[in-house]
Design a protein around this motif. Structure first.
Motif, short mmCIF file in Angstrom:
data_model
loop_
_atom_site.label_atom_id
_atom_site.label_comp_id
_atom_site.label_asym_id
_atom_site.label_seq_id
_atom_site.Cartn_x
_atom_site.Cartn_y
_atom_site.Cartn_z
N ASP A 139 0.87 -1.19 0.00
CA ASP A 139 0.00 0.00 0.00
C ASP A 139 0.90 1.23 0.00
OD1 ASP A 139 -2.04 1.81 0.25
OD2 ASP A 139 -2.53 1.29 2.32
N ASP A 184 -3.21 4.37 1.83
CA ASP A 184 -4.63 4.72 1.87
C ASP A 184 -5.53 3.52 2.14
OD1 ASP A 184 -4.48 3.38 -0.54
OD2 ASP A 184 -5.22 5.04 -1.76
N ILE A 197 -6.24 1.04 0.18
CA ILE A 197 -7.03 0.62 -0.99
C ILE A 197 -6.12 -0.04 -2.03
CG2 ILE A 197 -8.48 1.42 -2.90
CD1 ILE A 197 -9.46 3.66 -1.04
N ALA A 220 -5.04 -0.78 -5.46
CA ALA A 220 -5.18 -0.14 -6.78
C ALA A 220 -4.68 -1.12 -7.85
CB ALA A 220 -4.36 1.15 -6.82
N PRO A 221 -5.12 -0.93 -9.10
CA PRO A 221 -4.70 -1.84 -10.17
C PRO A 221 -3.18 -1.92 -10.33
CG PRO A 221 -6.51 -0.47 -10.92
CD PRO A 221 -6.10 0.05 -9.57
N ASN A 222 -2.46 -0.86 -10.00
CA ASN A 222 -1.01 -0.84 -10.17
C ASN A 222 -0.24 -1.07 -8.85
OD1 ASN A 222 -1.73 1.57 -9.00
ND2 ASN A 222 -0.36 2.82 -10.26
N SER A 223 -0.93 -1.53 -7.81
CA SER A 223 -0.26 -1.79 -6.53
C SER A 223 0.74 -2.93 -6.68
CB SER A 223 -1.28 -2.17 -5.45
OG SER A 223 -2.14 -1.11 -5.17
N SER A 247 -13.05 2.51 0.56
CA SER A 247 -12.74 1.22 -0.05
C SER A 247 -14.02 0.39 -0.18
CB SER A 247 -11.70 0.46 0.78
OG SER A 247 -12.23 0.07 2.03
N ASN A 300 -11.55 -4.19 -2.78
CA ASN A 300 -10.25 -3.52 -2.84
C ASN A 300 -9.72 -3.05 -1.49
OD1 ASN A 300 -11.65 -1.16 -2.22
ND2 ASN A 300 -11.27 -0.18 -4.20
#
Length: 170
Positions: free
Chosen positions: A55, A59, A61, A63-66, A132, A136
């Motif tokens: 993370d 945050d 959440i 994310a698609p690019n985490s 969230s 996610n």
């Protein structure tokens, strides 16, 4: 010519498969042979999984690019605390418990992300962060790495039990 049970009414299919499995067992064949012969037994296609990710923005959440976290040990327990199965996240940060066979319908479980298997200098991020969704968020308790109670019905798939981790240096 192969026989398919796909077009049979569900109750007829279940009875046929259970009868076939009992016959295969009586013949002394393995359950793997039975599965190849007649297909999966109803109730054993239940799956539970998710993703462990870094993370970066802190945050809570996914994310698609985490970035993903490989090698995290994950334990699945029943509500009595008995270990059902263990696994580790793959290179993609994902984990999956397959062929769960709930003893009742529905059945409840807990997932524990082992804090000692996290990369050095990291800890869990905020659980159920504002903004969230279940798909996610980080479901791991930041202190223990354990999720809330997870209830599954037979032949379902729930791949939304995720854990985010953050650097403790921040």
């Amino acid at each position: 010519m192969a026989f398919s049970t796909d077009r049979l009414e569900p109750t007829v299919r279940s009875r046929l498969l259970l009868t076939a499995c009992a016959t295969v067992a009586a013949l002394g064949l393995s359950s793997a042979t039975a599965a190849m012969a007649v297909g999966p037994v109803p109730g054993t296609d239940t799956e539970l999984g998710g993703t462990v990710w870094y993370d970066v923005p802190h945050d809570g959440i996914l994310a698609p690019n985490s970035p993903h976290v490989p090698g995290v040990k994950i334990t699945l327990k029943d509500t009595s605390g008995n270990v059902v199965s263990t696994t580790r996240t793959g290179a993609d940060g994902k984990y999956l418990f397959t062929h769960l066979d709930p003893t009742s319908d529905p059945t409840s479980y807990y997932v524990t992300f082992d804090p000692s298997s996290l990369p050095s200098g990291t800890t869990f991020t905020t659980e159920y962060a504002p903004g969230s969704t279940h798909a996610n968020n980080s479901s791991a308790d930041p202190r223990t790495g354990t999720t809330a109670r997870i209830t599954l019905t037979r032949d379902t798939e729930d791949l939304t039990w995720n854990a985010g981790i953050v650097s403790m240096a921040r």
